[in-house]
Write a protein that holds these residues in place. Structure first.
Motif, short mmCIF file in Angstrom:
data_model
loop_
_atom_site.label_atom_id
_atom_site.label_comp_id
_atom_site.label_asym_id
_atom_site.label_seq_id
_atom_site.Cartn_x
_atom_site.Cartn_y
_atom_site.Cartn_z
N ASN A 15 71.64 -38.90 39.87
CA ASN A 15 70.71 -40.35 39.46
C ASN A 15 70.09 -40.53 40.73
O ASN A 15 68.99 -41.37 40.25
CB ASN A 15 71.42 -40.92 38.32
CG ASN A 15 72.58 -41.45 39.58
OD1 ASN A 15 73.48 -41.00 40.92
ND2 ASN A 15 72.11 -43.32 39.57
N GLN A 16 70.51 -40.27 41.81
CA GLN A 16 69.23 -40.25 42.78
C GLN A 16 67.91 -39.53 43.28
O GLN A 16 67.78 -39.37 44.42
CB GLN A 16 69.34 -41.17 43.76
CG GLN A 16 71.31 -42.28 43.57
CD GLN A 16 69.63 -43.33 42.77
OE1 GLN A 16 68.49 -44.14 43.85
NE2 GLN A 16 70.05 -43.89 42.05
N VAL A 17 67.78 -38.26 42.57
CA VAL A 17 67.15 -37.21 43.03
C VAL A 17 65.89 -37.34 43.12
O VAL A 17 65.27 -36.21 43.57
CB VAL A 17 67.93 -35.87 42.46
CG1 VAL A 17 68.95 -35.49 42.65
CG2 VAL A 17 67.38 -35.83 41.45
N ALA A 184 68.15 -44.93 35.38
CA ALA A 184 66.78 -44.22 34.87
C ALA A 184 67.59 -42.84 34.53
O ALA A 184 66.50 -42.07 33.59
CB ALA A 184 66.45 -44.67 35.81
N LEU A 185 68.07 -42.53 35.52
CA LEU A 185 68.12 -40.71 34.64
C LEU A 185 69.83 -41.04 35.11
O LEU A 185 70.75 -41.45 35.52
CB LEU A 185 68.08 -39.58 36.14
CG LEU A 185 68.52 -38.56 36.23
CD1 LEU A 185 66.99 -37.95 35.32
CD2 LEU A 185 68.00 -37.81 37.65
N THR A 186 70.22 -40.56 33.70
CA THR A 186 71.38 -40.48 32.72
C THR A 186 71.63 -38.53 32.64
O THR A 186 72.83 -38.88 32.19
CB THR A 186 71.37 -41.50 30.88
OG1 THR A 186 70.89 -40.83 30.80
CG2 THR A 186 71.22 -42.71 31.92
N ALA A 187 71.22 -38.01 33.08
CA ALA A 187 71.88 -36.99 33.02
C ALA A 187 71.05 -36.44 34.13
O ALA A 187 69.93 -35.77 34.25
CB ALA A 187 70.91 -35.96 31.41
N PRO A 188 72.42 -34.51 34.30
CA PRO A 188 71.12 -33.74 36.32
C PRO A 188 69.98 -33.86 35.24
O PRO A 188 69.88 -32.57 33.93
CB PRO A 188 72.58 -32.93 35.96
CG PRO A 188 74.12 -33.63 35.75
CD PRO A 188 73.01 -34.24 34.10
N ALA A 189 69.08 -33.46 36.06
CA ALA A 189 68.09 -32.93 35.80
C ALA A 189 67.69 -31.46 35.73
O ALA A 189 66.80 -30.64 35.14
CB ALA A 189 67.20 -33.34 37.40
#
Length: 272
Positions: A15-17, A184-189
């Protein structure tokens, strides 16, 4: 070691990528590993990425790398037999390289303090601390030479302007910060499982599941150690500060300016 760091982030901190910290990790990877090649997972981040950095440092780095490559092509593509003309043209190549890097920073992230993007160190190392190129005199060089005619592409996707020493835009006033909350990002990109390669190694990365509003860390994946120390340095500038709404993971890595400093100086030493 850096590939292991990248895998660790992709597995346990996915979630921090798109964060500023991940951008700095990739910059350090390019510094320490000359064999590093693209593509790199999640980098550069897409525009307006969830939980992304306030300044897309990946875009900035791409622009600087492009300017360095164009400079190399410019000085090796000489047909003049006049020593004076050759010297003047090579000076113009250097001025265009410096301008391309600075222009990309000012246009890509106009609200960000230039020093936070590495502008001060870029100016120092791209000119070899003023010994190779006197940036202050490049204005008159630009009156005689066109950077596009010398083979330089537009500095950034936002602008084709090559700024002169006396007409740089006003400095931005915001420090780097991560946008949005930590979730903010809840699923692997790249999905729960993906592969990426460097040299002859291919990694298969499995993202940890999202549980209890946090990312679960796992011990799976590659690991590595290194006894060497990386480059370090700082660049400072005054200005207003923005902070993210939630603190993400923090990698203790040098700023983007360090990458620009190391690679800029190394390029000049190789060429001269």
């Amino acid at each position: 070691m850096y590939q292991s760091y990248i895998n660790c982030v992709a597995e346990s901190c996915w979630n921090q990528v798109y964060s500023c910290e991940y951008d700095k990790l990739i910059e350090e990877y390019f510094v320490q590993c000359p064999a590093a090649t693209e593509p790199i997972p999640f980098w550069p981040a897409p525009d307006n990425a969830p939980g992304g950095c306030s300044c897309n440092l990946g875009k900035v780095l791409h622009s600087v790398m492009k300017a360095q490559q164009e400079y190399t092509t410019c000085i090796t593509n000489d047909t003049s037999t006049s020593v004076i003309q050759l010297s003047n043209k090579n000076t113009a190549c250097g001025c265009c390289e410096v301008s391309a890097g600075l222009s990309a920073m000012y246009e890509t992230c106009p609200d960000t303090i230039p020093a936070d993007m590495g502008a001060d160190l870029w100016l120092s190392t791209a000119t070899l601390y003023g010994e190779l190129i006197n940036w202050g005199t490049c204005g008159s060089i630009f009156d005689k030479y066109s950077c596009p005619n010398l083979g330089f592409a537009a500095p950034s996707s936002n602008s084709s302007t090559f700024y002169k020493p006396n007409n740089l835009p006003p400095n931005g006033t915001h420090t780097l910060y991560n946008t949005g909350a930590v979730n903010a990002l809840t699923a692997p990109a790249s999905g729960s499982v993906f592969t990426w390669s460097q040299s002859s190694v291919t990694y298969t990365v499995t993202a940890s599941p999202w549980k209890n509003t946090a990312v679960k860390a796992t011990a799976a994946g590659t690991s590595g150690t290194s006894g060497g120390s990386g480059a370090s340095g700082t660049a400072t500038a005054a200005g207003a500060t923005k902070t993210s709404s939630a603190a993400g993971f923090s990698l203790q890595l040098p700023s983007v300016g360090v990458w620009l400093s190391v690679v800029g100086a190394f390029t000049k030493m190789v060429l001269f």
